[in-house]
Each structure stands twice: as structure tokens, then as C-alpha cells.
Design an enzyme around this catalytic site. Structure first.
Site, short mmCIF file in Angstrom:
data_model
loop_
_atom_site.label_atom_id
_atom_site.label_comp_id
_atom_site.label_asym_id
_atom_site.label_seq_id
_atom_site.Cartn_x
_atom_site.Cartn_y
_atom_site.Cartn_z
N ASN A 1 8.96 -0.24 -0.51
CA ASN A 1 8.95 -1.69 -0.37
C ASN A 1 8.87 -2.23 -1.79
OD1 ASN A 1 8.45 -4.39 0.04
ND2 ASN A 1 6.41 -4.09 0.96
N LYS B 1 8.96 -5.22 -2.76
CA LYS B 1 8.26 -6.51 -2.86
C LYS B 1 9.07 -7.45 -3.77
CE LYS B 1 4.03 -4.10 -1.76
NZ LYS B 1 2.56 -4.00 -1.89
N HIS C 1 4.42 -7.56 7.01
CA HIS C 1 3.68 -6.98 5.90
C HIS C 1 2.41 -7.82 5.63
CE1 HIS C 1 2.55 -5.66 1.91
NE2 HIS C 1 3.18 -4.55 2.21
N GLU D 1 1.10 -8.84 3.03
CA GLU D 1 1.26 -9.92 2.04
C GLU D 1 1.88 -11.16 2.70
OE1 GLU D 1 3.22 -7.48 -0.85
OE2 GLU D 1 1.34 -6.40 -1.12
N GLU E 1 -0.92 0.16 7.33
CA GLU E 1 -1.25 -0.15 5.94
C GLU E 1 -2.61 -0.85 5.88
OE1 GLU E 1 2.38 -0.35 3.24
OE2 GLU E 1 2.31 -2.28 4.22
N GLY F 1 -2.00 -1.77 -3.20
CA GLY F 1 -1.95 -2.24 -4.59
C GLY F 1 -3.28 -2.13 -5.31
P1 13P Z 1 1.24 0.07 -2.83
O1 13P Z 1 1.88 1.40 -2.60
O2 13P Z 1 1.61 -0.59 -4.12
O3 13P Z 1 -0.25 0.11 -2.59
O4 13P Z 1 1.82 -0.92 -1.70
C1 13P Z 1 1.85 -0.48 -0.40
C2 13P Z 1 2.61 -1.45 0.40
O5 13P Z 1 2.21 -2.59 0.57
C3 13P Z 1 3.91 -1.03 0.95
O6 13P Z 1 4.39 -1.97 1.85
#
Ligand code: 13P
Length: 255
Positions: free
Chosen positions: A13, A15, A99, A101, A171, A177
Site C-alpha cells: 500500500n 499510501k 484502511h 487511515e 491491521e 507506521g
Molecule cells: P506500515 O507497513 O508502514 O506499518 O503500514 C501498514 C499499512 O497501513 C498497510 O496498509
């Protein structure tokens, strides 16, 4: 993972990273590195504006390019949104939905996540449905209940037949992150709860056939152990999906 029963899926992903030129350069770099590694599906979900460039670069390879979101209406006054038909028109068949976020910063709820999932499935797309508990919920000891509830709400009204096109990405929000990865046991326990909930909703056959990924600071160092767990069928990777060497190592861990 249980390769006998279900497909392993390693997805990146991106982002809000990678311009079209950067996406092209990245795919060109990683394409030969993952060539022939066919024991898992390899997907990169790209920002809308970089999808076409990434797809062009990925042509003829074992890399699939997906989107990071999709709206639930077919068209209309929804400024800033993109419909399933629009994605399909440029050849996109895979999309992330829900997601954390999107839920945290853009007001997405289980209801809108459910609507988006239904719209994508109705258009014949494959959905990677993201869910997971926040830190306070884990500390309060209600992770299992939260996971079961999210699965039920996000999949409300979705048929067993449509589940063939659904991948669940577990997740835990506190692990995204942050560099704080769930332990393999924590990931396994939550993925097992999710699978049990799928069994409750759809029966064992569907539950056993559904790919459940782990996401949250998965990287080249911890992927093998996470993927060794029976109920962890892949990864959804953020930061490490922007570095060809790291992502390739995760693909290798899944071989
Ligand atoms: P990270 O691998 O940066 O922690 O992010 C995970 C994520 O949100 C994948 O959708």
C-alpha cells in the site's frame, strides 16, 4: 499461511507516495527482482494518479496494480471520489477498502466501508478489506470483540459467493507506521478470530478459503515469522513496500 487451502497475497500500500514517474521507476526496478516468484500474488495499490503509469510498467509481469479506495456510488456529485466503473475502465480490478487511515482521518465508518465493499464487488472487483483494533481497544482486552464486530458490520449483506473476491487485511492500528509489529502470536490470534467469525457468517468452507493478511510494520526482518502462522496468509505492507529490496525479501519469505 496454509498454502494447501488458500492463496498467499503480498500487497503493498503505497499510501500518498510515488508520482507517476516514481511509480514507473519503482516497478521497473522491482519487476526483475520478483519475476517467477509465483507462490504468492503480488499487488501494489497506488495513488489514483500513478495507477496508469504503474500498470504500464507492470505489463507482462507477475505484478498487479490496484487502487487505494473506491466510492460506493456509480457517478454524481461526490467531489474527489472515484467510482468502481472508473477504476475498471483503466483496467484496475483490485482495491483497498476501509484502511484505518481512511477511517481515522477521513471519517470512514463501518457503514461506508460496507457500502464501498459492496460497490466494488458488484463491479466484479477484488477487495482487500482492512480492519483492526486501536491501541485503547487492545489495552482494554477487547481486540477479539472489536475484530468480530468489524467483520460483521463491514461484510453485512455480502454473499458467500462474493467472498471469493474478498481478502481481509488485519491491521492493528497501533502497529501501522509505528515500527511496533504485532507479535506473530498476536497476529495469529486475531486472524484466527477473524476466520472463526467468517465461519460463523459463511460456514467453514468459505472461512478456510479466505485469505487473511497481516499489516502493520511488516518488513524484511519479521515477515517470515509472521507468515509462518497458520492463519496469516500474507501481508499488507506500507513503508517497506516503497523499498524494492525490502518488499522482495517479504515476497521471498512467502515462497
Ligand atoms: P506500515 O507497513 O508502514 O506499518 O503500514 C501498514 C499499512 O497501513 C498497510 O496498509
Amino acid at each position: 499461511m496454509n498454502p494447501a487451502k488458500r492463496r498467499t497475497v503480498i500487497a503493498g500500500n503505497w499510501k500518498m507516495n510515488f508520482t507517476p514517474a516514481e511509480a514507473t521507476a519503482f516497478i521497473n526496478e522491482i519487476k526483475p527482482m520478483v519475476a517467477g516468484k509465483d507462490n504468492c500474488d503480488i499487488i501494489f495499490c497506488a495513488p489514483f494518479v500513478s495507477i496508469a503509469a504503474a500498470m504500464e510498467a507492470a505489463k507482462g509481469s507477475n505484478i498487479v496494480i490496484g487502487a487505494e479506495n473506491v466510492h460506493y456510488e456509480a457517478k454524481g456529485a461526490y467531489t474527489g471520489e472515484v467510482s468502481a466503473e472508473m477504476l475498471k475502465a483503466i483496467g484496475v480490478n483490485t482495491v483497498l477498502v476501509g484502511h484505518s487511515e481512511r477511517r481515522q482521518y477521513f471519517g470512514e465508518t463501518d457503514e461506508t466501508v460496507n457500502l464501498r465493499t459492496k460497490a466494488a464487488l458488484a463491479a466484479g472487483m477484488r477487495v482487500i478489506l482492512c480492519m483492526g483494533e486501536v491501541k485503547e481497544q487492545r489495552l482494554a482486552g477487547i481486540t477479539n470483540e472489536i475484530c468480530a464486530m468489524q467483520i460483521k458490520l463491514d461484510l453485512a449483506g455480502i454473499s458467500a459467493e462474493d467472498m471469493k473476491n474478498v481478502i481481509i487485511a488485519y491491521e492493528p492500528v497501533w502497529a501501522i507506521g509505528t515500527g511496533l509489529t504485532a507479535t506473530p502470536e498476536q497476529a495469529e490470534d486475531a486472524c484466527a478470530v477473524i476466520r472463526a467469525t467468517l465461519a460463523e457468517l459463511y460456514g467453514n468452507e468459505v472461512a478456510e478459503a479466505t485469505t487473511i493478511q497481516y499489516g502493520g510494520s511488516m518488513n524484511d526482518g519479521n515477515a517470515a515469522e509472521l507468515l509462518s502462522k497458520t492463519n496469516v496468509d500474507g501481508g499488507l505492507i506500507g513503508g517497506a513496500s516503497l523499498v524494492a529490496k525490502k518488499f522482495t525479501a517479504i515476497v521471498d519469505a512467502a515462497q
